[in-house]
Design an enzyme around this catalytic site. Structure first.
Site, PDB file in Angstrom:
ATOM      1  N   PRO A 230       1.200  -1.401   0.127  1.00  0.00           N
ATOM      2  CG  PRO A 230       0.123  -1.244   1.546  1.00  0.00           C
ATOM      3  CD  PRO A 230       0.630  -1.882   1.298  1.00  0.00           C
ATOM      4  CG  ASP A 404       5.348  -1.148   3.485  1.00  0.00           C
ATOM      5  OD1 ASP A 404       3.716  -0.964   3.100  1.00  0.00           O
ATOM      6  OD2 ASP A 404       5.757  -1.967   2.926  1.00  0.00           O
ATOM      7  CG  HIS A 405      -0.417   3.607   4.807  1.00  0.00           C
ATOM      8  ND1 HIS A 405       0.135   3.631   6.451  1.00  0.00           N
ATOM      9  CD2 HIS A 405      -1.115   4.751   3.940  1.00  0.00           C
ATOM     10  CE1 HIS A 405      -0.529   4.997   6.543  1.00  0.00           C
ATOM     11  NE2 HIS A 405      -1.331   5.364   5.484  1.00  0.00           N
ATOM     12  NE  ARG A 406       3.088  -4.123   3.594  1.00  0.00           N
ATOM     13  CZ  ARG A 406       3.908  -4.686   2.872  1.00  0.00           C
ATOM     14  NH1 ARG A 406       3.011  -6.314   2.353  1.00  0.00           N
ATOM     15  NH2 ARG A 406       4.966  -4.440   1.742  1.00  0.00           N
TER      16      ARG A 406
END
Length: 432
Positions: A230, A404-406
């Protein structure tokens, strides 16, 4: 005794390679250290050196052969006194038969079926599986092909073998290759399986160019990145004026040493220092854990013929600008010459891609898995800007980072971008 030359593992992650070019022929004498072939990996085209001395007895794999598994015999070399007889390169079926032999010992036997219930019958008739098992014991087949045929109840008597000396190999049974991923292991993502592939429009002149191993890997990895990671993006615009002035002064002093600092050298150093200042951005998503790094290894994107590669500058936050300049120049030259070692491009905690020298105003780069951050640099453009309380012309550069939104949240990403902007606009902090 013949010496077997096998497809080498030229990087820790290499499983297959393309034999791009033979640099020797049957009958040629070879000494230790001689370059005998060019192997195309997912990273670069690399040279294959001989480690023994002798004379080339046979070339088992034709140049241009794709996806040759590591460990496959690609040539044989005769020692002094042995007779060398020239012969044709074997067909692909023989190469694959040899590859199957490599993994045969690692292939588990099929799971045992439950014990059947014995039901008495008046006139026992041999079952097809029993016939197949008896047939498999006498057929001209490899042990693996016999085992599979017995388990599947297949008769080998009607099959034409394609292996060495006419042996029936697993490929002749019409079953998936041993080199295919196991059903309980998630296979690598294939671009053709994740998106439609269209034919070119009719009537338009077109040239079909075969994809290199590098280009296939780039397509697969970046498709995987955009589909599974994401992404989110943040952009800052920085006044490059002070940095350009400092660069000019430093280059005047470094010229006698043959060192010239590029704008990109400053960017690499500023990126590394920002990661050290904001350690929560110097991370990698690890499923149930978050990997937080204590140093900044920067992967810098270098365009080469046929693709892109990212050699790594290790611990860039502690290096001087002149050291970064020397390393980046040397690594870029090695990349373009296809001379990178696996240690030159493995790893990296974050990446940088600079298209400013091509006049690109702004870019939104794709994350380089498994990293969680990549910084894209645009060109410095002269435009009105507030300078010391007044509107004046200034050289403004856009920098966009993909996160990386994780692993990284918006607030951490904003803190990182603010740290980077401060360093660029106060370049003495980069040097210090």
């Amino acid at each position: 005794m013949a010496i077997e030359l096998k497809m080498p593992a030229l990087s820790p992650t290499m499983e297959k390679g393309t034999l791009a070019k033979w640099l020797v022929a049957v009958g040629d004498e070879v000494k230790s250290g001689d370059i005998i072939a060019e192997i195309e990996t997912d990273k670069a085209t690399m040279e294959f050196e001989a480690i023994d001395e002798g004379r080339i007895a046979s070339l088992a794999v034709a140049e241009g052969t794709d996806d040759v598994p590591v460990g496959t015999i690609i040539a044989t070399m005769a020692e002094e006194g042995e007779k060398v007889a020239a012969g044709p390169v074997p067909e692909a079926s023989k190469v694959m038969a040899e590859a199957e032999a490599l993994v045969e010992e690692l292939t588990p036997l099929p799971p045992a079926t439950s014990e059947p219930v014995n039901v008495p019958v008046a006139d026992p008739v041999p079952s097809p599986s029993n016939v197949a098992q008896a047939d498999s014991q006498t057929a001209n087949a490899t042990p693996l092909a016999r085992r599979i045929a017995g388990f599947k109840g297949l008769s080998l008597s009607s099959l034409q073998g394609s292996g060495p000396r006419g042996k029936i190999v697993k490929a002749d049974l019409g079953l998936p290759s041993l080199l295919s991923p196991s059903p309980n292991i998630a296979p690598q993502m294939n671009v053709s399986q994740t998106m439609p592939i269209y034919d070119p429009p009719k009537g338009v002149p077109v040239e079909n160019v075969k994809l290199t191993t590098m280009r296939k890997t780039i397509a697969r990895r970046l498709s995987e990145s955009k589909q599974t990671v994401p992404h989110f993006y943040l952009t800052v615009r920085c006044n490059l004026g002070p940095l350009l002035k400092l660069r000019s002064e430093l280059n005047a002093n470094l010229a006698p040493r043959g060192i010239k600092l590029s704008v990109n050298d400053f960017m690499i150093k500023a990126l590394a220092k920002s990661l050290i200042e904001v350690p929560d951005a110097n991370v990698q998503f690890g499923g149930d854990v978050l990997h937080r790094f204590s140093r900044a290894d920067i992967s810098m994107a270098v365009a080469i013929e046929g693709g892109l590669i990212t050699p790594v500058i290790r611990d860039a936050g502690l290096l001087s600008l002149s050291a970064i300049a020397e390393q980046s120049k040397a690594l870029a030259a090695k990349a373009r010459d296809g001379k990178l070692d696996s240690g030159d491009y493995e790893g990296g905690t974050a990446s940088i891609s600079n298209l400013g020298m091509f006049g690109i105003d702004e870019m939104f780069p794709v994350i380089n898995p498994p990293q969680a951050l990549i910084l894209g640099i645009g060109a410095g453009i002269e435009q009105p800007w507030k300078v010391e309380g007044e509107i004046a012309l200034a050289t403004i550069m856009s920098a966009t980072a993909s996160f990386d939104h994780r692993a990284i949240d918006g607030a951490i990403a904003a803190e990182f971008m603010a740290a980077f902007k401060t360093l660029i606009e106060s370049p003495l902090l980069i040097v210090g």
